[in-house]
Enzyme design. Structure first.
Site, PDB file in Angstrom:
ATOM      1  N   LYS A  10       0.822  -1.215   0.000  1.00 14.48           N
ATOM      2  CA  LYS A  10       0.000   0.000   0.000  1.00 14.48           C
ATOM      3  C   LYS A  10       0.862   1.275   0.000  1.00 14.48           C
ATOM      4  O   LYS A  10       2.075   1.227   0.312  1.00 14.48           O
ATOM      5  CB  LYS A  10      -0.921  -0.021   1.220  1.00 14.48           C
ATOM      6  CG  LYS A  10      -1.999  -1.124   1.171  1.00 14.48           C
ATOM      7  CD  LYS A  10      -2.962  -1.000   2.361  1.00 14.48           C
ATOM      8  CE  LYS A  10      -4.063  -2.036   2.309  1.00 14.48           C
ATOM      9  NZ  LYS A  10      -5.041  -1.871   3.430  1.00 14.48           N
ATOM     10  N   TYR A  50     -12.540  -1.483  -3.605  1.00 10.68           N
ATOM     11  CA  TYR A  50     -13.061  -1.642  -2.235  1.00 10.68           C
ATOM     12  C   TYR A  50     -14.590  -1.475  -2.182  1.00 10.68           C
ATOM     13  O   TYR A  50     -15.125  -1.162  -1.111  1.00 10.68           O
ATOM     14  CB  TYR A  50     -12.389  -0.646  -1.303  1.00 10.68           C
ATOM     15  CG  TYR A  50     -11.015  -1.085  -0.818  1.00 10.68           C
ATOM     16  CD1 TYR A  50     -10.864  -2.223  -0.018  1.00 10.68           C
ATOM     17  CD2 TYR A  50      -9.871  -0.365  -1.127  1.00 10.68           C
ATOM     18  CE1 TYR A  50      -9.616  -2.621   0.437  1.00 10.68           C
ATOM     19  CE2 TYR A  50      -8.613  -0.760  -0.666  1.00 10.68           C
ATOM     20  CZ  TYR A  50      -8.502  -1.894   0.120  1.00 10.68           C
ATOM     21  OH  TYR A  50      -7.266  -2.290   0.584  1.00 10.68           O
ATOM     22  N   ARG A  86      -2.526 -14.315   4.214  1.00 13.47           N
ATOM     23  CA  ARG A  86      -3.126 -13.604   5.366  1.00 13.47           C
ATOM     24  C   ARG A  86      -2.299 -13.865   6.624  1.00 13.47           C
ATOM     25  O   ARG A  86      -2.151 -12.992   7.459  1.00 13.47           O
ATOM     26  CB  ARG A  86      -4.591 -14.011   5.561  1.00 13.47           C
ATOM     27  CG  ARG A  86      -5.432 -13.665   4.361  1.00 13.47           C
ATOM     28  CD  ARG A  86      -6.579 -12.746   4.479  1.00 13.47           C
ATOM     29  NE  ARG A  86      -6.748 -11.890   5.565  1.00 13.47           N
ATOM     30  CZ  ARG A  86      -7.310 -10.669   5.456  1.00 13.47           C
ATOM     31  NH1 ARG A  86      -7.667 -10.194   4.273  1.00 13.47           N
ATOM     32  NH2 ARG A  86      -7.515  -9.924   6.501  1.00 13.47           N
ATOM     33  N   ASN A 113      -2.068   0.277   6.713  1.00 10.74           N
ATOM     34  CA  ASN A 113      -1.518  -0.960   7.285  1.00 10.74           C
ATOM     35  C   ASN A 113      -0.651  -1.771   6.314  1.00 10.74           C
ATOM     36  O   ASN A 113      -0.601  -2.994   6.375  1.00 10.74           O
ATOM     37  CB  ASN A 113      -2.639  -1.802   7.891  1.00 10.74           C
ATOM     38  CG  ASN A 113      -3.713  -2.148   6.889  1.00 10.74           C
ATOM     39  OD1 ASN A 113      -3.621  -1.759   5.727  1.00 10.74           O
ATOM     40  ND2 ASN A 113      -4.718  -2.887   7.318  1.00 10.74           N
ATOM     41  N   HIS A 116      -2.266  -5.346   1.495  1.00  9.78           N
ATOM     42  CA  HIS A 116      -3.595  -5.956   1.312  1.00  9.78           C
ATOM     43  C   HIS A 116      -3.429  -7.444   1.049  1.00  9.78           C
ATOM     44  O   HIS A 116      -2.427  -7.871   0.478  1.00  9.78           O
ATOM     45  CB  HIS A 116      -4.293  -5.315   0.097  1.00  9.78           C
ATOM     46  CG  HIS A 116      -5.521  -6.061  -0.343  1.00  9.78           C
ATOM     47  ND1 HIS A 116      -6.738  -5.908   0.289  1.00  9.78           N
ATOM     48  CD2 HIS A 116      -5.710  -7.006  -1.303  1.00  9.78           C
ATOM     49  CE1 HIS A 116      -7.628  -6.719  -0.279  1.00  9.78           C
ATOM     50  NE2 HIS A 116      -7.029  -7.394  -1.258  1.00  9.78           N
ATOM     51  N   GLU A 127      -9.986  -9.957  -7.759  1.00  3.15           N
ATOM     52  CA  GLU A 127      -9.032  -8.871  -7.526  1.00  3.15           C
ATOM     53  C   GLU A 127      -7.865  -8.941  -8.506  1.00  3.15           C
ATOM     54  O   GLU A 127      -7.394  -7.907  -9.002  1.00  3.15           O
ATOM     55  CB  GLU A 127      -8.552  -8.914  -6.072  1.00  3.15           C
ATOM     56  CG  GLU A 127      -9.676  -8.540  -5.099  1.00  3.15           C
ATOM     57  CD  GLU A 127      -9.323  -8.718  -3.624  1.00  3.15           C
ATOM     58  OE1 GLU A 127     -10.205  -8.465  -2.793  1.00  3.15           O
ATOM     59  OE2 GLU A 127      -8.182  -9.111  -3.304  1.00  3.15           O
TER      60      GLU A 127
HETATM   61  N1  UDP Z   1      -9.769  -0.220   7.495  1.00  2.00           N
HETATM   62  C1  UDP Z   1      -9.858   0.976   8.184  1.00  2.00           C
HETATM   63  N2  UDP Z   1     -10.584   1.013   9.350  1.00  2.00           N
HETATM   64  C2  UDP Z   1     -11.224  -0.086   9.838  1.00  2.00           C
HETATM   65  C3  UDP Z   1     -11.132  -1.294   9.123  1.00  2.00           C
HETATM   66  C4  UDP Z   1     -10.397  -1.325   7.956  1.00  2.00           C
HETATM   67  O1  UDP Z   1      -9.305   1.991   7.761  1.00  2.00           O
HETATM   68  O2  UDP Z   1     -11.869   0.007  10.902  1.00  2.00           O
HETATM   69  C5  UDP Z   1      -9.000  -0.265   6.222  1.00  2.00           C
HETATM   70  C6  UDP Z   1      -7.659  -0.993   6.350  1.00  2.00           C
HETATM   71  O3  UDP Z   1      -6.730  -0.362   5.477  1.00  2.00           O
HETATM   72  C7  UDP Z   1      -8.010  -2.381   5.868  1.00  2.00           C
HETATM   73  C8  UDP Z   1      -9.000  -2.067   4.739  1.00  2.00           C
HETATM   74  O4  UDP Z   1      -9.755  -0.968   5.249  1.00  2.00           O
HETATM   75  O5  UDP Z   1      -6.871  -3.086   5.419  1.00  2.00           O
HETATM   76  C9  UDP Z   1      -9.947  -3.185   4.363  1.00  2.00           C
HETATM   77  O6  UDP Z   1     -10.582  -3.657   5.541  1.00  2.00           O
HETATM   78  P1  UDP Z   1     -10.751  -5.224   5.805  1.00  2.00           P
HETATM   79  O7  UDP Z   1     -11.683  -5.383   6.959  1.00  2.00           O
HETATM   80  O8  UDP Z   1     -11.117  -5.910   4.532  1.00  2.00           O
HETATM   81  O9  UDP Z   1      -9.293  -5.653   6.296  1.00  2.00           O
HETATM   82  P2  UDP Z   1      -8.155  -6.525   5.553  1.00  2.00           P
HETATM   83  O10 UDP Z   1      -8.847  -7.564   4.734  1.00  2.00           O
HETATM   84  O11 UDP Z   1      -7.352  -5.565   4.723  1.00  2.00           O
HETATM   85  O12 UDP Z   1      -7.348  -7.110   6.683  1.00  2.00           O
HETATM   86 MG    MG Z   2     -10.350  -7.435   3.383  1.00  2.00          MG
END
Ligand code: UDP
Ligand code: MG
Length: 141
Positions: A10, A50, A86, A113, A116, A127
């Site tokens: 990212k 997203y 993951r 974070n 992805h 994706e």
């Molecule tokens: N995110 C955020 N606030 C939250 C949850 C998620 O800003 O409370 C962002 C974060 O960058 C995350 C992305 O949205 O990686 C997608 O969220 P998801 O729950 O799909 O998490 P991931 O699959 O990336 O672990």
């Molecule tokens: Mg996700």
């Protein structure tokens, strides 16, 4: 279980100079790179990617961040790739991520974070298709 997943290094991680170190983690974890490219998403691309989160309160912030600078998109291959990637990246919130995971070591915050990872085989296919054409995926040639 499928053998492909989709990853993004990212904009926070690229900006902070972590691209090479994270790319190395990908290889060390045993993933084959089917394709990788450095790009800067438009806001529309980030919103499309997203779309599943469009009703969430963080959607605007997330899509603005994801289109704020260069990122690296990657199509990865390994047995049980979705779960394996993951595990390599760790929990969404870096404060909850296990020691040695990419998010533990490189993430800035819950939103920014570092990486992805797809959450299912079905989404991994979608994706990968969102960012890569067939001819860009090396295993398909
Ligand atoms: N995110 C955020 N606030 C939250 C949850 C998620 O800003 O409370 C962002 C974060 O960058 C995350 C992305 O949205 O990686 C997608 O969220 P998801 O729950 O799909 O998490 P991931 O699959 O990336 O672990
Ligand atoms: Mg996700």
């Amino acid at each position: 279980m499928g053998n492909k997943t989709f990853a993004i290094i990212k904009p926070d991680a690229v900006k902070n100079g972590h691209t090479g170190k994270i790319y190395d983690r990908v290889l060390t974890a045993g993933f084959k790179i089917l394709s990788a490219k450095l790009m800067k998403m438009t806001l529309a691309q980030a919103e499309g990617f997203y779309a599943v989160h469009k009703e969430r309160p963080f959607f605007g912030e997330l899509t603005t961040f994801m289109s704020s600078g260069a990122c690296m998109v990657l199509a990865l291959e390994k047995e049980n790739a979705v779960a394996g990637w993951r595990k390599t990246i760790g929990a969404t919130n870096p404060e909850e991520a296990d020691e040695g995971t990419i998010r533990k070591d490189f993430a800035t915050s819950l939103g920014e974070n570092a990486v992805h990872g797809s959450d299912s085989d079905e989404n991994a296919e979608k994706e990968i298709g969102f960012f890569f054409t067939e001819s860009e995926l090396i295993s398909n040639q």
